[in-house]
Design a protein around this motif. Structure first.
Motif, PDB file in Angstrom:
ATOM      1  N   GLN A 281      96.772  18.396 -71.095  1.00 21.77           N
ATOM      2  CA  GLN A 281      97.411  17.113 -70.776  1.00 21.77           C
ATOM      3  C   GLN A 281      96.358  16.016 -70.657  1.00 21.77           C
ATOM      4  O   GLN A 281      96.304  15.293 -69.677  1.00 21.77           O
ATOM      5  N   ARG A 282      95.498  15.923 -71.645  1.00 19.58           N
ATOM      6  CA  ARG A 282      94.459  14.904 -71.627  1.00 19.58           C
ATOM      7  C   ARG A 282      95.090  13.519 -71.754  1.00 19.58           C
ATOM      8  O   ARG A 282      95.976  13.303 -72.594  1.00 19.58           O
ATOM      9  N   PRO A 283      94.666  12.545 -70.947  1.00 21.93           N
ATOM     10  CA  PRO A 283      95.264  11.199 -71.031  1.00 21.93           C
ATOM     11  C   PRO A 283      94.881  10.503 -72.328  1.00 21.93           C
ATOM     12  O   PRO A 283      93.823  10.757 -72.911  1.00 21.93           O
ATOM     13  N   THR A 284      95.747   9.627 -72.759  1.00 22.35           N
ATOM     14  CA  THR A 284      95.547   8.866 -73.989  1.00 22.35           C
ATOM     15  C   THR A 284      95.419   7.390 -73.644  1.00 22.35           C
ATOM     16  O   THR A 284      96.253   6.833 -72.917  1.00 22.35           O
ATOM     17  N   VAL A 285      94.372   6.746 -74.172  1.00 18.79           N
ATOM     18  CA  VAL A 285      94.099   5.334 -73.927  1.00 18.79           C
ATOM     19  C   VAL A 285      93.972   4.639 -75.272  1.00 18.79           C
ATOM     20  O   VAL A 285      93.292   5.134 -76.192  1.00 18.79           O
ATOM     21  N   THR A 286      94.625   3.486 -75.385  1.00 19.94           N
ATOM     22  CA  THR A 286      94.527   2.656 -76.588  1.00 19.94           C
ATOM     23  C   THR A 286      93.789   1.375 -76.246  1.00 19.94           C
ATOM     24  O   THR A 286      94.147   0.675 -75.286  1.00 19.94           O
ATOM     25  N   LEU A 287      92.735   1.060 -77.027  1.00 16.26           N
ATOM     26  CA  LEU A 287      91.959  -0.159 -76.851  1.00 16.26           C
ATOM     27  C   LEU A 287      92.266  -1.120 -77.986  1.00 16.26           C
ATOM     28  O   LEU A 287      92.186  -0.749 -79.170  1.00 16.26           O
ATOM     29  N   LEU A 288      92.621  -2.346 -77.628  1.00 16.52           N
ATOM     30  CA  LEU A 288      92.894  -3.400 -78.601  1.00 16.52           C
ATOM     31  C   LEU A 288      91.733  -4.382 -78.545  1.00 16.52           C
ATOM     32  O   LEU A 288      91.559  -5.100 -77.555  1.00 16.52           O
ATOM     33  N   CYS A 289      90.921  -4.425 -79.607  1.00 17.91           N
ATOM     34  CA  CYS A 289      89.695  -5.207 -79.608  1.00 17.91           C
ATOM     35  C   CYS A 289      89.733  -6.246 -80.723  1.00 17.91           C
ATOM     36  O   CYS A 289      90.316  -6.021 -81.798  1.00 17.91           O
ATOM     37  N   GLY A 290      89.068  -7.367 -80.457  1.00 17.38           N
ATOM     38  CA  GLY A 290      88.920  -8.434 -81.449  1.00 17.38           C
ATOM     39  C   GLY A 290      87.481  -8.551 -81.908  1.00 17.38           C
ATOM     40  O   GLY A 290      86.574  -7.915 -81.349  1.00 17.38           O
ATOM     41  N   PRO A 291      87.203  -9.434 -82.867  1.00 16.60           N
ATOM     42  CA  PRO A 291      85.850  -9.564 -83.447  1.00 16.60           C
ATOM     43  C   PRO A 291      84.970 -10.515 -82.636  1.00 16.60           C
ATOM     44  O   PRO A 291      84.466 -11.525 -83.165  1.00 16.60           O
ATOM     45  N   HIS A 292      84.738 -10.184 -81.378  1.00 14.77           N
ATOM     46  CA  HIS A 292      83.933 -11.048 -80.510  1.00 14.77           C
ATOM     47  C   HIS A 292      83.274 -10.196 -79.437  1.00 14.77           C
ATOM     48  O   HIS A 292      83.381  -8.960 -79.455  1.00 14.77           O
ATOM     49  N   VAL A 293      82.598 -10.866 -78.492  1.00 13.07           N
ATOM     50  CA  VAL A 293      81.869 -10.143 -77.446  1.00 13.07           C
ATOM     51  C   VAL A 293      82.828  -9.346 -76.583  1.00 13.07           C
ATOM     52  O   VAL A 293      82.526  -8.202 -76.175  1.00 13.07           O
TER      53      VAL A 293
ATOM     54  N   PRO B  14      90.663  -4.776 -86.284  1.00 14.90           N
ATOM     55  CA  PRO B  14      90.974  -5.152 -87.669  1.00 14.90           C
ATOM     56  C   PRO B  14      89.721  -5.173 -88.530  1.00 14.90           C
ATOM     57  O   PRO B  14      88.586  -5.312 -88.043  1.00 14.90           O
ATOM     58  N   ASN B  15      89.925  -5.035 -89.852  1.00 18.40           N
ATOM     59  CA  ASN B  15      88.812  -5.108 -90.799  1.00 18.40           C
ATOM     60  C   ASN B  15      88.418  -6.563 -91.025  1.00 18.40           C
ATOM     61  O   ASN B  15      89.256  -7.413 -91.320  1.00 18.40           O
ATOM     62  N   PHE B  16      87.132  -6.803 -90.852  1.00 17.28           N
ATOM     63  CA  PHE B  16      86.606  -8.134 -91.080  1.00 17.28           C
ATOM     64  C   PHE B  16      85.402  -8.029 -92.010  1.00 17.28           C
ATOM     65  O   PHE B  16      84.645  -7.050 -91.976  1.00 17.28           O
ATOM     66  N   VAL B  17      85.250  -9.079 -92.828  1.00 17.91           N
ATOM     67  CA  VAL B  17      84.116  -9.092 -93.745  1.00 17.91           C
ATOM     68  C   VAL B  17      82.807  -9.229 -92.984  1.00 17.91           C
ATOM     69  O   VAL B  17      81.810  -8.590 -93.294  1.00 17.91           O
TER      70      VAL B  17
ATOM     71  N   ILE C  11      78.998  -5.581 -82.263  1.00 15.03           N
ATOM     72  CA  ILE C  11      80.173  -4.778 -82.589  1.00 15.03           C
ATOM     73  C   ILE C  11      79.795  -3.659 -83.551  1.00 15.03           C
ATOM     74  O   ILE C  11      80.253  -2.505 -83.425  1.00 15.03           O
ATOM     75  N   THR C  12      78.926  -3.968 -84.514  1.00 15.43           N
ATOM     76  CA  THR C  12      78.522  -2.946 -85.491  1.00 15.43           C
ATOM     77  C   THR C  12      77.791  -1.788 -84.804  1.00 15.43           C
ATOM     78  O   THR C  12      78.054  -0.609 -85.084  1.00 15.43           O
ATOM     79  N   SER C  13      76.869  -2.107 -83.885  1.00 10.59           N
ATOM     80  CA  SER C  13      76.133  -1.047 -83.191  1.00 10.59           C
ATOM     81  C   SER C  13      77.039  -0.255 -82.258  1.00 10.59           C
ATOM     82  O   SER C  13      76.919   0.974 -82.146  1.00 10.59           O
TER      83      SER C  13
ATOM     84  N   GLN D 230      96.512 -15.460 -85.620  1.00  8.76           N
ATOM     85  CA  GLN D 230      96.359 -14.491 -86.691  1.00  8.76           C
ATOM     86  C   GLN D 230      97.476 -13.447 -86.634  1.00  8.76           C
ATOM     87  O   GLN D 230      97.945 -13.073 -85.569  1.00  8.76           O
ATOM     88  N   PRO D 231      97.933 -12.968 -87.791  1.00  9.44           N
ATOM     89  CA  PRO D 231      99.016 -11.963 -87.799  1.00  9.44           C
ATOM     90  C   PRO D 231      98.630 -10.667 -87.094  1.00  9.44           C
ATOM     91  O   PRO D 231      99.470 -10.064 -86.407  1.00  9.44           O
ATOM     92  N   TRP D 232      97.392 -10.220 -87.295  1.00 10.79           N
ATOM     93  CA  TRP D 232      96.985  -8.964 -86.652  1.00 10.79           C
ATOM     94  C   TRP D 232      97.001  -9.091 -85.130  1.00 10.79           C
ATOM     95  O   TRP D 232      97.311  -8.125 -84.429  1.00 10.79           O
ATOM     96  N   TYR D 233      96.648 -10.311 -84.630  1.00 16.77           N
ATOM     97  CA  TYR D 233      96.652 -10.519 -83.184  1.00 16.77           C
ATOM     98  C   TYR D 233      98.075 -10.453 -82.642  1.00 16.77           C
ATOM     99  O   TYR D 233      98.346  -9.790 -81.630  1.00 16.77           O
ATOM    100  N   LYS D 234      99.013 -11.128 -83.305  1.00 18.41           N
ATOM    101  CA  LYS D 234     100.395 -11.134 -82.830  1.00 18.41           C
ATOM    102  C   LYS D 234     101.003  -9.733 -82.909  1.00 18.41           C
ATOM    103  O   LYS D 234     101.752  -9.319 -82.012  1.00 18.41           O
TER     104      LYS D 234
END
Length: 479
Positions: A304-316, A340-343, A349-351, A393-397
């Motif tokens: 019964q391991r807990p499940t956590v969802t993180l919603l992150c944006g392209p910033h600090v 989301p995928n960003f160019v 964020i990369t590290s 942005q659509p992904w944010y909404k």
């Protein structure tokens, strides 16, 4: 006769259930076949009742420990006084105690030493020095020497307490006499006179006199100076204020002052990577507590391991969420990271993504890949303090709508200041260093320590004293 038993010290064995009793025979009833012991001991422990009566049906064995009669005449078994004997039920007799047999009467032998079973070991311990106050003035402590497995077995008291027990006094301590030596009135009179000379508070409150304060067990009664609850002051006026559980006032700061504080900390070596690590540790520690802590995360609860969802944006703020997800995954939490995928993305964020990929956590870039069933906790890191256009942005909404429909509690890390719309309604919010004036829909505010030294606060005009105490995450209450 029955009177020959009176005054003798006997040991009565009543089987494994009732145990062994020892004491002085006070009466013998020939008609009802009962015997009574005065000041009895049960299995070596003094009884709380002054007298115990036994029926012949319960007695398995009787042994004479001491005869206190001056006469050495022993009643005969086959004489006119044979009716005065006591017949134990189902008991046995040793040599000298009468004829063998289950119904043979037991008479008083002409011996002053305790009888022993085969092998020379007495079946029960007799009165030792620990119960010396209950012995008669002429009673001697019997010695018990026996053989066990071919060797000598020492007395249990000698093995436990040594050879110096013979010097212990047999008299009971006189508590009443010792208490009478204490002059209570004189002692209290001396205390009162010393308090009047010192102008101190009286220890015994009387009408018309000041009584001393009462303290709880966790209060410090040696306060050298009054407690200052406003230990943090900021240069702005009219900001929102909070208080800790101990009553310390924690004011909020503006976002501009918050940026100046972080820039000053970075100039002294507290880089963004170090702040991200501290934020991730504190946020994951708070999330683990919200998930149930030791009651949920145990080796016996792997199914019964807990499940956590993180919603992150392209910033600090998104990088802070990724760091938190890495620490949660290291603590055996099922982590699903949405980014989301960003160019072009920040180097931080990369590290952080590279480190998160080593934990085995799940990374998704589409809202459709998020769980359809409710998860245990949602951590929101979508908002940025400086870029408010991301909310269009659509992904944010789509991510915000998923969080609001998932029916899972939401923890928001470093939420935006009040005045900015919160797309995801949070139950808890975690601020960094000092809180920002967040709106009411940010939920209950918590504060985490990201390691900024006191002198760095002073450089930006903040008089600072740490409100964290022994913790790194503390709750804040609106004032």
């Amino acid at each position: 006769m029955a009177s020959d038993w009176i005054g003798c010290l006997v040991s009565i064995h009543c089987g494994p259930t009732l145990g062994v009793y020892q004491g002085e025979v006070s009466s013998v009833d020939q008609t009802s076949q009962t015997i009574s012991l005065r000041l009895p001991f049960h299995n070596g422990v003094k009884c709380t009742v002054p007298e115990v009566t036994f029926s012949a049906m319960d007695i398995k064995d009787i042994k004479i420990l001491e005869i206190r009669k001056s006469s050495t005449e022993v009643p005969k078994q086959n004489g006119p006084d044979s009716s005065s004997t006591l017949t134990p039920h189902g008991g046995r007799k040793d040599k000298g105690g009468g004829a063998p047999g289950n119904s043979a009467p037991l008479t008083v032998p002409n011996k002053t030493e305790p009888k022993t079973q085969e092998g020379g070991v007495s079946p029960v311990p007799h009165y030792s020095k620990r119960s010396s106050s209950c012995r008669g003035p002429n009673q001697a402590t019997p010695k018990k020497n026996g053989l066990k497995n071919g060797g000598h077995m020492k007395n249990k008291d000698d093995e436990c307490f040594g050879d110096g027990m013979e010097d212990v006094l047999d008299e009971d301590f006189d508590f009443e006499g010792n208490l009478a030596l204490f002059d209570k009135a004189a002692v209290f009179s001396q205390i009162d006179s010393s308090e009047r000379r010192g102008n101190g508070a009286r220890s015994r409150g009387t009408p018309g006199e000041q009584t001393p304060s009462r303290y709880r067990h966790d209060e410090n009664i040696l306060e050298a100076k009054p407690v200052v609850y406003r230990q943090i002051t900021v240069p702005q006026n009219g900001t929102k204020e909070y208080s800790t559980d101990s009553g310390l006032v924690v004011p909020s700061i503006s976002f501009e002052l918050h940026k100046r504080l972080l820039a000053a900390a970075e100039s002294h070596g507290l880089s963004l990577e170090r702040r991200l690590e501290m934020t991730g540790v504190c946020a994951s520690q708070m999330a683990l507590t919200l998930l149930g802590g030791p009651n949920r995360l145990t080796p016996k609860n792997v199914h019964q391991r807990p499940t956590v969802t993180l919603l992150c944006g392209p910033h600090v703020q998104g990088a802070q969420g990724i760091s938190c997800g890495r620490h949660l995954a290291n603590h055996e939490v099922e982590v699903i990271l949405f980014l989301p995928n960003f160019v072009k993305m920040l180097e931080a964020i990369t590290s952080e993504l590279a480190l998160f990929g080593k934990t085995g956590g799940k990374l998704v870039s589409n809202v459709k890949d998020l769980p359809e069933t409710p998860v245990d906790l949602v951590i929101n890191c979508l908002d940025s303090h400086e870029n408010g256009f991301l909310r269009e942005q659509p992904w944010y909404k789509a991510a915000a709508d998923w969080a609001n429909q998932n029916r899972a509690p939401v923890l928001s890390i470093d939420p935006p200041v009040s005045g900015q719309a919160h797309a995801v309604e949070a139950k808890w919010s975690l601020s960094l260093g000092l809180p920002l004036p967040v709106s009411e829909d940010a939920g209950r505010v918590y504060l985490c320590d990201i390691g900024i030294p006191r002198q760095v606060f002073q450089e930006v005009g903040i008089k600072y004293h740490s409100p964290f105490g022994c913790k790194f995450v503390i709750p804040l209450h609106s004032v």
